[in-house]
Design an enzyme around this catalytic site. Structure first.
Site, mmCIF file in Angstrom:
data_model
loop_
_atom_site.group_PDB
_atom_site.id
_atom_site.type_symbol
_atom_site.label_atom_id
_atom_site.label_comp_id
_atom_site.label_asym_id
_atom_site.label_seq_id
_atom_site.Cartn_x
_atom_site.Cartn_y
_atom_site.Cartn_z
ATOM 1 N N GLU A 238 -2.048 0.683 5.967
ATOM 2 C CA GLU A 238 -2.945 0.730 4.800
ATOM 3 C C GLU A 238 -2.146 0.868 3.500
ATOM 4 O O GLU A 238 -2.467 0.242 2.490
ATOM 5 C CB GLU A 238 -3.930 1.892 4.943
ATOM 6 C CG GLU A 238 -4.932 1.654 6.064
ATOM 7 C CD GLU A 238 -5.685 2.928 6.425
ATOM 8 O OE1 GLU A 238 -6.913 2.926 6.297
ATOM 9 O OE2 GLU A 238 -5.057 3.917 6.823
ATOM 10 N N LYS B 50 -8.428 11.577 15.668
ATOM 11 C CA LYS B 50 -8.026 10.411 14.880
ATOM 12 C C LYS B 50 -6.540 10.081 14.950
ATOM 13 O O LYS B 50 -5.699 10.963 14.973
ATOM 14 C CB LYS B 50 -8.386 10.628 13.397
ATOM 15 C CG LYS B 50 -9.861 10.621 13.075
ATOM 16 C CD LYS B 50 -10.511 9.246 13.261
ATOM 17 C CE LYS B 50 -10.001 8.225 12.287
ATOM 18 N NZ LYS B 50 -10.816 8.124 11.091
ATOM 19 N N SER C 224 -5.770 12.975 11.215
ATOM 20 C CA SER C 224 -6.748 13.431 10.239
ATOM 21 C C SER C 224 -6.732 14.954 10.225
ATOM 22 O O SER C 224 -6.580 15.591 11.269
ATOM 23 C CB SER C 224 -8.136 12.919 10.631
ATOM 24 O OG SER C 224 -9.137 13.753 10.072
ATOM 25 N N HIS D 81 -12.601 -17.723 10.449
ATOM 26 C CA HIS D 81 -13.713 -16.944 9.885
ATOM 27 C C HIS D 81 -13.889 -15.617 10.633
ATOM 28 O O HIS D 81 -14.993 -15.081 10.682
ATOM 29 C CB HIS D 81 -15.034 -17.718 9.915
ATOM 30 C CG HIS D 81 -14.921 -19.125 9.408
ATOM 31 N ND1 HIS D 81 -15.188 -19.463 8.104
ATOM 32 C CD2 HIS D 81 -14.541 -20.270 10.023
ATOM 33 C CE1 HIS D 81 -14.998 -20.767 7.936
ATOM 34 N NE2 HIS D 81 -14.593 -21.272 9.081
ATOM 35 N N ASN E 98 22.441 -6.413 -26.658
ATOM 36 C CA ASN E 98 21.467 -7.449 -26.269
ATOM 37 C C ASN E 98 22.018 -8.388 -25.195
ATOM 38 O O ASN E 98 21.346 -8.668 -24.201
ATOM 39 C CB ASN E 98 21.031 -8.250 -27.500
ATOM 40 C CG ASN E 98 20.364 -7.368 -28.536
ATOM 41 O OD1 ASN E 98 20.091 -6.195 -28.260
ATOM 42 N ND2 ASN E 98 20.101 -7.908 -29.724
HETATM 43 N N1 ARG Z 1 18.050 -0.301 -23.848
HETATM 44 C C1 ARG Z 1 17.935 -1.596 -24.413
HETATM 45 C C2 ARG Z 1 17.103 -2.475 -23.472
HETATM 46 O O1 ARG Z 1 16.970 -2.133 -22.363
HETATM 47 C C3 ARG Z 1 19.268 -2.198 -24.626
HETATM 48 C C4 ARG Z 1 19.289 -3.200 -25.711
HETATM 49 C C5 ARG Z 1 19.055 -2.537 -27.022
HETATM 50 N N2 ARG Z 1 19.208 -3.443 -28.095
HETATM 51 C C6 ARG Z 1 18.802 -3.147 -29.321
HETATM 52 N N3 ARG Z 1 18.988 -4.040 -30.214
HETATM 53 N N4 ARG Z 1 18.206 -2.038 -29.613
HETATM 54 O O2 ARG Z 1 16.592 -3.510 -23.846
#
Ligand code: ARG
Length: 457
Positions: free
Chosen positions: A290, A283, A277, A156, A110
């Protein structure tokens, strides 16, 4: 095959669930940042007395080998690699043996992914800046060559007042200055280090987080570990900056599409920047413009997609957050096409001054005629009305505004005198506007110099 988190599980993950859960398909492009972050973490563990000198060295050497395998595309993914973090650790352990298992001490994916992603976004900001500088230089070069080339200006989309090509083109330069400022701000926002937040509650080991931040080039460390692992503001900021940039290029595209049409014909796209085209042999289509206009839609979509993902999340980590990466990668890749393509298109763009001149019709000078009366002492509101009458008279007589002769003008107002002919010129209309930002040669020259100043890195 076993998962790095498989200890408490009695059954294998369903294969569809494995696929659903996995992010390796897109997050392996974080490998460089993941390894840089892991090396800093290993150094942190060493300082905290958790790894020995030789263990740290072994781990770092192993990580550098993994980095190299990714760099030369020889890294072999295993079926159980769930994401870049597990893949790197799995491979590290294959290379260095059991000691590889010590690297994840006190860390969670995390805080790891939040760190990797911030490093990646910071690098992305720098790269987009480089593309933008090139586009700005292309615009400046074109504006400089055609700085005082007269053309009709529009509001405009109706003829309004004379301007010049340089003035017009630079009107699309300044939004890019703001885009670059926004990217600088994103870079700064992303410069807060979450590493050390652990899974959510903070690491239980005496890690010097300030030292980690310094090693990884972050400006400060996060102050709350739950917020640390869930803050994705920097990703949304990047997407907002991308969406605005996309929108600016979309507006420029729209105008160039119009200017390249047979009806306007102010510009001709180079063959190398247009397409044909399959049916109509004559064209020459502005597909590049675009597509640039069209891709602004996906840049805006990336932003709204991520905001929608984030809006209901509690603080701390939730798997929803894995959805943060693809929109950001997609935005970056999209900008990596549209910005350089626009730079090339501007560099090769041909102008058609005769077509612009043909549109410089006298009614563009109506404001100048009113200003003339003001200089003779008439209140502007009254002057506006008088010139309105002159316009109506010219229409009635079926002649150009400039062809209404003095006696006719004087029949409408006695303020008109011989010198009125002097205002009936595009050149003087341009020259009369000399405040900063305006269309006189002197003001445009100053603007160009200012634009050049803002383009250095
Ligand atoms: N692949 C996960 C993400 O991108 C990594 C973190 C995963 N954490 C967990 N507690 N499963 O968020």
């Amino acid at each position: 095959m076993s998962k790095l988190w498989g200890g408490r599980f009695a059954k294998q993950t369903d294969s569809l669930v494995h696929q659903f859960n996995a992010s390796i398909g897109f997050d392996s492009r974080l490998y460089d940042e993941d390894i840089t972050g892991s090396i800093a973490w290993a150094n942190g563990l060493l300082k905290a007395g958790i790894l020995t000198e030789s263990e740290t060295e072994t781990i770092i050497t192993g990580l550098e080998q993994v980095r190299n395998e990714f760099a030369i595309s020889s890294f072999e993914f295993a079926p159980d690699d769930e994401d870049v973090h597990t893949a790197v650790e799995r491979r590290l352990t294959e290379i260095v043996g059991e000691v590889g298992g010590k690297l994840h001490t006190g860390r969670s994916r995390n805080d790891q992914v939040a760190t990797d992603f911030r490093l990646w976004v910071r690098r992305a900001c720098n790269e987009v800046q480089t593309w933008l500088v090139d586009l700005q230089q292309a615009m400046i070069a074109n504006a400089e060559t055609n700085l005082n080339l007269p053309m009709p200006g529009y509001t405009h989309l109706q003829h309004a007042q004379p301007i010049t090509w340089g003035h017009w083109l630079l009107s699309h330069f300044w939004p890019l200055v703001r885009d670059r400022k926004r990217l600088e701000q994103v870079h700064a926002q992303a410069g807060v280090l979450p590493l050390g937040s652990g899974a959510l509650a903070g690491t239980a080991f005496p890690i010097d987080r300030e030292a980690l931040a310094a090693e990884l080039g972050f400006d400060e460390i996060s102050q709350n570990s739950l917020d640390g692992v869930s803050d994705r503001d920097f990703a949304a900021d990047f997407l907002y900056a991308s969406a605005m940039l996309g929108l600016h290029l979309s507006r420029l595209s729209e105008q160039l599409i119009l200017f390249s049409s047979s009806e306007f014909g102010f510009v001709r796209l180079d063959d190398s920047y247009s397409t044909g085209s399959s049916l109509m042999p004559q064209k020459k289509n502005p597909d590049t413009l675009e597509l640039t206009r069209g891709k602004s839609g996906r840049l805006i979509g990336n932003l709204t997609g991520l905001l929608t993902t984030l809006k209901g999340l509690p603080s701390s980590y939730d798997k929803d957050l894995q959805e943060d990466k693809e929109p950001v990668f997609d935005a970056f890749d999209t900008l990596g096409m549209v910005v350089p393509v626009m730079a090339g298109l501007i560099r090769t763009l041909q102008l058609r001054p005769e077509r612009m001149a043909a549109q410089l019709e006298p009614s563009l000078l109506a404001t100048d005629l009113a200003d003339y009366l003001v200089k003779k002492g008439m209140p502007f509101r009254q002057a506006h009305g008088v010139v309105g009458q002159v316009v109506a008279l010219a229409e009635e007589m079926g002649v150009a505004l400039t062809a209404v002769t003095l006696p006719y003008l004087q029949s409408i107002s006695s303020y008109f005198e011989e010198d009125v002919t002097a205002v009936f010129q595009i050149k003087s209309a341009l020259e009369n506007r000399s405040v900063t930002g305006a269309t006189s040669p002197k003001a445009l020259n100053d603007q160009l110099n200012e634009a050049k100043k803002r383009t250095g890195r």
